[in-house]
Design a protein around this motif. Structure first.
Motif, PDB file in Angstrom:
ATOM      1  N   VAL A  79      -1.045 102.625  32.877  1.00 10.56           N
ATOM      2  CA  VAL A  79      -1.705 102.113  31.680  1.00 10.56           C
ATOM      3  C   VAL A  79      -0.894 100.949  31.122  1.00 10.56           C
ATOM      4  O   VAL A  79       0.332 101.047  30.985  1.00 10.56           O
ATOM      5  N   VAL A  80      -1.571  99.855  30.818  1.00 10.37           N
ATOM      6  CA  VAL A  80      -0.965  98.730  30.114  1.00 10.37           C
ATOM      7  C   VAL A  80      -1.708  98.581  28.791  1.00 10.37           C
ATOM      8  O   VAL A  80      -2.928  98.377  28.775  1.00 10.37           O
ATOM      9  N   LEU A  81      -0.983  98.724  27.693  1.00 14.54           N
ATOM     10  CA  LEU A  81      -1.559  98.626  26.355  1.00 14.54           C
ATOM     11  C   LEU A  81      -0.905  97.476  25.612  1.00 14.54           C
ATOM     12  O   LEU A  81       0.330  97.353  25.596  1.00 14.54           O
ATOM     13  N   ASP A  82      -1.725  96.620  25.003  1.00 20.15           N
ATOM     14  CA  ASP A  82      -1.209  95.456  24.275  1.00 20.15           C
ATOM     15  C   ASP A  82      -0.237  94.647  25.128  1.00 20.15           C
ATOM     16  O   ASP A  82       0.772  94.132  24.633  1.00 20.15           O
ATOM     17  N   GLY A  83      -0.507  94.559  26.427  1.00 23.46           N
ATOM     18  CA  GLY A  83       0.304  93.737  27.308  1.00 23.46           C
ATOM     19  C   GLY A  83       1.603  94.360  27.766  1.00 23.46           C
ATOM     20  O   GLY A  83       2.398  93.697  28.438  1.00 23.46           O
ATOM     21  N   ALA A  84       1.844  95.629  27.406  1.00 22.28           N
ATOM     22  CA  ALA A  84       3.091  96.292  27.785  1.00 22.28           C
ATOM     23  C   ALA A  84       2.792  97.544  28.598  1.00 22.28           C
ATOM     24  O   ALA A  84       1.822  98.256  28.335  1.00 22.28           O
ATOM     25  N   LEU A  85       3.640  97.806  29.579  1.00 30.58           N
ATOM     26  CA  LEU A  85       3.497  99.001  30.393  1.00 30.58           C
ATOM     27  C   LEU A  85       3.781 100.230  29.532  1.00 30.58           C
ATOM     28  O   LEU A  85       4.840 100.353  28.922  1.00 30.58           O
ATOM     29  N   TYR A  86       2.802 101.143  29.478  1.00 30.78           N
ATOM     30  CA  TYR A  86       2.979 102.357  28.688  1.00 30.78           C
ATOM     31  C   TYR A  86       3.476 103.468  29.605  1.00 30.78           C
ATOM     32  O   TYR A  86       2.791 103.868  30.543  1.00 30.78           O
ATOM     33  N   ARG A  87       4.690 103.994  29.318  1.00 24.51           N
ATOM     34  CA  ARG A  87       5.313 104.987  30.178  1.00 24.51           C
ATOM     35  C   ARG A  87       5.313 106.381  29.562  1.00 24.51           C
ATOM     36  O   ARG A  87       5.585 107.359  30.259  1.00 24.51           O
ATOM     37  N   GLY A  88       5.041 106.495  28.263  1.00 22.12           N
ATOM     38  CA  GLY A  88       5.108 107.798  27.611  1.00 22.12           C
ATOM     39  C   GLY A  88       6.533 108.142  27.203  1.00 22.12           C
ATOM     40  O   GLY A  88       7.494 107.480  27.593  1.00 22.12           O
TER      41      GLY A  88
END
Length: 339
Positions: free
Chosen positions: A146-155
């Motif tokens: 998942v990439v949210l707002d241009g950043a990789l979302y890792r949790g």
């Protein structure tokens, strides 16, 4: 002759069946690449580690690089250092980053392989210029990112994006992760192969072309063979891909309800059949979408970077982790101390 470059890094992509590595520029261009088979799962983790060191060392004979990024097919911790669990390999709590950095003498970043592939597609592929993206990779299993707002979302713990292990059929097929009914048991390369073998073993007349292709031995059926026959027009193989695409669409609808992305990017080996898979996936996605008809729908497209996405993304993530604003020599010293 050794090639120098201020921004060259090596990306390593570890899958369920192969190890790929490449020297990558800051613009995402692969200057050199190597590929070898992943050692058998029964072998010790040190054998896989030796394979990584071997391919990286061979590439370094011709190129001077600053760091190494490893995309691993498994759960990677929040510090991008340990592989906690790899369903298709023998890693368990494996301190891969530190082991490799000691042996290679370079900074190393370890990332989930699907995260690495997604990052490559966002930076230089099918999702370039899109800030909210969900990437689904269909290979031996299913990887996601998942990439949210241009950043990789890792949790919080680095484990976000393990979509392949969402339960879609309670009590369904047993998965290597230990649960039953996981999504990857219905829409992955392994699932496609299993269904094709069962079809041939059932002696169904609709599978005659597939049966002849393997001389009547279901054990010889592979996902690429099913895809090849489907491209040639075999009805049974096309139906198998339609079934897999339908399950893919079901999962995408669930992910849309959770993340509401602008774009889904579908990558991995199974996706190479294109519309034979993506067409049924879009149909199932539209039918299963929450609030369908009253909301914008995410686009569903094929990945652009193919088999090199993992190494390109891993290399770029390694580059981004390097200290900035210092001389190269000082960066190398600090990198050794830090990593």
């Amino acid at each position: 002759m050794m090639t120098y470059g201020h921004s060259l890094t090596i990306g390593v992509d570890i899958g369920g069946t192969k190890v790929g590595a490449g020297v990558v520029t800051s613009g995402g261009r692969v200057l050199a690449r190597l590929r070898t088979e992943t050692p058998e799962r029964s072998k010790s983790p040190s054998v896989v580690e030796d394979t990584i060191v071997s391919v990286v060392s061979e590439l370094r004979q011709e190129y001077r690089v600053r760091a190494v990024g490893v995309g691993a097919a498994g759960f990677v911790d929040e510090r991008r250092s340990r592989v906690l669990f790899a369903p298709h390999l023998s890693w368990r709590e494996e301190p891969l980053r530190d082991a490799l950095s000691v042996r290679l003498g370079l900074p190393v970043v370890v990332e989930n392989d699907a995260n690495a592939s997604a990052w490559a597609e966002v930076r230089a592929g099918a999702a370039r210029g899109v800030d909210d993206v969900v990437v689904v990779n269909l290979g031996t299993g299913i990887g996601g990112a998942v990439v949210l707002d241009g950043a990789l979302y890792r949790g919080r713990y680095g484990l976000a994006g393990e979509f392949g292990h969402m339960t879609v059929v309670p009590g369904g097929h047993r998965c290597e992760c230990g649960n039953r009914g996981c999504w990857e048991q219905y829409a992955s390369g392994n699932a496609l192969t299993r269904e094709a073998r069962e079809l041939v073993a059932s002696q169904s007349p609709v599978a005659e072309v597939l049966r002849q292709a393997v001389g009547g031995d279901p054990g010889l059926i592979t996902g690429p063979l099913v895809s090849e026959l489907a491209r040639k027009g075999d009805r049974a193989c096309r139906e198998l891909l339609e079934d897999a695409g339908g399950w893919l669409g079901v999962g995408l609808a669930n992910l849309a309800a959770a993340f509401d992305p602008e774009l889904f990017v579908i990558g991995g080996g199974v996706s190479e059949v294109g519309e034979l898979l993506l067409g049924p996936a879009r149909s199932a996605f539209e039918k299963g979408l929450t609030g369908r008809g009253y909301r914008p729908e995410a686009r569903v497209v094929a990945a652009a970077l193919g088999n090199e996405a993992g190494m390109i993304g891993a290399a770029d993530l390694a580059r981004e982790a390097l200290p900035r604003g210092r001389s190269r020599r000082r960066q190398q010293r600090l990198g050794r101390a830090r990593w």
